[in-house]
Design a protein around this motif. Structure first.
Motif, short mmCIF file in Angstrom:
data_model
loop_
_atom_site.label_atom_id
_atom_site.label_comp_id
_atom_site.label_asym_id
_atom_site.label_seq_id
_atom_site.Cartn_x
_atom_site.Cartn_y
_atom_site.Cartn_z
N GLY A 109 42.81 35.88 34.61
CA GLY A 109 43.31 36.08 33.25
C GLY A 109 43.05 37.47 32.72
N SER A 110 42.41 38.34 33.51
CA SER A 110 42.06 39.69 33.02
C SER A 110 43.15 40.72 33.30
CB SER A 110 40.76 40.16 33.67
OG SER A 110 40.95 40.34 35.06
N GLY A 111 44.16 40.35 34.10
CA GLY A 111 45.23 41.30 34.41
C GLY A 111 44.84 42.34 35.44
N GLN A 112 43.77 42.10 36.19
CA GLN A 112 43.32 43.06 37.19
C GLN A 112 44.18 43.07 38.45
OE1 GLN A 112 39.29 41.25 37.19
NE2 GLN A 112 38.55 43.34 37.08
N ILE A 113 44.90 41.99 38.68
CA ILE A 113 45.72 41.89 39.89
C ILE A 113 47.13 41.47 39.51
CG2 ILE A 113 43.77 41.37 41.41
CD1 ILE A 113 44.67 38.42 41.21
N ILE A 114 48.04 41.48 40.47
CA ILE A 114 49.43 41.12 40.16
C ILE A 114 49.50 39.66 39.69
CG2 ILE A 114 50.48 42.87 41.64
CD1 ILE A 114 50.96 40.65 43.73
N PRO A 115 50.36 39.37 38.72
CA PRO A 115 50.42 38.04 38.12
C PRO A 115 50.66 36.90 39.11
CG PRO A 115 51.71 39.60 36.83
CD PRO A 115 51.27 40.31 38.07
N GLY A 116 51.55 37.09 40.07
CA GLY A 116 51.85 36.02 41.02
C GLY A 116 50.67 35.62 41.89
N PHE A 117 49.83 36.59 42.23
CA PHE A 117 48.62 36.31 43.02
C PHE A 117 47.64 35.52 42.16
CE2 PHE A 117 44.51 37.14 44.91
CZ PHE A 117 44.75 37.18 46.27
N GLU A 118 47.45 35.99 40.95
CA GLU A 118 46.53 35.32 40.02
C GLU A 118 46.97 33.87 39.76
OE1 GLU A 118 44.22 37.09 36.43
OE2 GLU A 118 46.25 36.66 35.78
N GLU A 119 48.26 33.67 39.53
CA GLU A 119 48.78 32.31 39.29
C GLU A 119 48.53 31.41 40.49
OE1 GLU A 119 52.92 32.80 38.27
OE2 GLU A 119 52.41 33.93 36.46
N ALA A 120 48.60 31.97 41.69
CA ALA A 120 48.37 31.17 42.90
C ALA A 120 46.91 30.71 43.01
CB ALA A 120 48.77 31.97 44.14
N VAL A 121 45.99 31.54 42.54
CA VAL A 121 44.56 31.21 42.64
C VAL A 121 44.16 30.16 41.61
CG1 VAL A 121 42.21 32.15 42.45
CG2 VAL A 121 43.98 33.45 43.66
N ILE A 122 44.77 30.20 40.42
CA ILE A 122 44.43 29.22 39.37
C ILE A 122 44.72 27.81 39.89
CG2 ILE A 122 45.05 28.37 37.07
CD1 ILE A 122 45.52 31.33 36.27
N GLY A 123 43.74 26.96 39.77
CA GLY A 123 43.88 25.57 40.21
C GLY A 123 43.41 25.33 41.64
N MET A 124 43.11 26.39 42.38
CA MET A 124 42.58 26.20 43.73
C MET A 124 41.14 25.71 43.66
SD MET A 124 44.00 29.49 45.95
CE MET A 124 43.24 28.91 47.49
N ASP A 125 40.74 24.92 44.63
CA ASP A 125 39.36 24.47 44.76
C ASP A 125 38.60 25.46 45.65
OD1 ASP A 125 39.63 22.02 43.30
OD2 ASP A 125 40.61 21.14 45.07
N GLU A 126 37.33 25.63 45.36
CA GLU A 126 36.49 26.49 46.19
C GLU A 126 36.59 26.02 47.65
OE1 GLU A 126 32.67 28.22 44.49
OE2 GLU A 126 31.92 26.78 45.96
N GLY A 127 36.84 26.95 48.57
CA GLY A 127 36.98 26.63 49.98
C GLY A 127 38.42 26.36 50.40
N GLU A 128 39.32 26.17 49.44
CA GLU A 128 40.72 25.88 49.74
C GLU A 128 41.44 27.13 50.25
OE1 GLU A 128 44.76 24.33 47.40
OE2 GLU A 128 42.84 24.26 46.37
N THR A 129 42.43 26.92 51.12
CA THR A 129 43.30 28.01 51.57
C THR A 129 44.74 27.62 51.27
OG1 THR A 129 43.52 27.10 53.80
CG2 THR A 129 41.75 28.69 53.46
N LYS A 130 45.57 28.62 51.05
CA LYS A 130 47.00 28.38 50.81
C LYS A 130 47.78 29.62 51.12
CE LYS A 130 47.78 27.56 46.27
NZ LYS A 130 48.10 27.65 44.84
N THR A 131 49.07 29.45 51.31
CA THR A 131 50.00 30.56 51.45
C THR A 131 50.96 30.47 50.28
OG1 THR A 131 49.82 30.56 53.85
CG2 THR A 131 51.77 31.61 52.91
N THR A 132 51.21 31.61 49.64
CA THR A 132 52.10 31.63 48.48
C THR A 132 53.07 32.79 48.58
OG1 THR A 132 52.14 31.50 46.06
CG2 THR A 132 50.58 33.03 47.01
N GLU A 133 54.28 32.58 48.06
CA GLU A 133 55.28 33.64 47.98
C GLU A 133 55.28 34.18 46.56
OE1 GLU A 133 59.20 32.63 49.37
OE2 GLU A 133 58.39 31.46 51.02
#
Length: 142
Positions: free
Chosen positions: A38-62
């Motif tokens: 939420g700080s705007g330090q990284i690109i929005p799409g990357f940040e949105e992909a991380v929100i809701g992830m559980d610690e230890g989880e992996t994912k691929t996002t476009e």
């Protein structure tokens, strides 16, 4: 397990790729990337992909250009006479230079073409206009 939410400080490992599979950046082999959601330090799409992830989880996002580095803008590409480059400078495609805008602001530009008498300078981010793929691992939520 903690789930990442806005305001959390997180650590992630990632690999960023283009559509053709070319890797443009990765944290693998280095310390994980740390940032606050939420700080705007990284690109929005990357940040949105991380929100809701559980610690230890992996994912691929476009991530589409609008949520990354924006569209490629033709108005940020300019042909410049070589004589305007620093004396003794030998321009090559891919080199980064710094230009000054009319108001004195320093702007990074990349050489995208070298002609006999001119060079093409591009002030777009190198990843502008590109859809990006990220493999993400949420290492830690703080």
């Amino acid at each position: 397990m903690p789930q990442a939410k806005p305001g959390d400080r997180v650590k992630v490992h990632y690999t960023g790729k283009l559509q053709d599979g070319t890797v443009f950046d990765t944290s693998v082999g280095r310390e994980p990337l740390q940032f606050s959601l939420g700080s705007g330090q990284i690109i929005p799409g990357f940040e949105e992909a991380v929100i809701g992830m559980d610690e230890g989880e992996t994912k691929t996002t476009e991530v589409p250009p609008e949520k990354a580095y924006g569209p490629h803008r033709d108005d940020l590409v300019q042909e410049v006479p070589k004589e305007q480059l620093p004396q003794g400078f030998d321009p090559e495609v891919g080199q980064q230079l710094q230009a000054r805008s009319a108001d004195g602001q320093v702007i990074p530009v990349w050489i995208t073409d070298v002609q006999d008498e001119t060079v093409i300078l591009d002030a777009n981010h190198p990843l502008a206009g590109k859809e990006l793929l990220f493999d993400i691992e949420l290492v830690e939520v703080q």
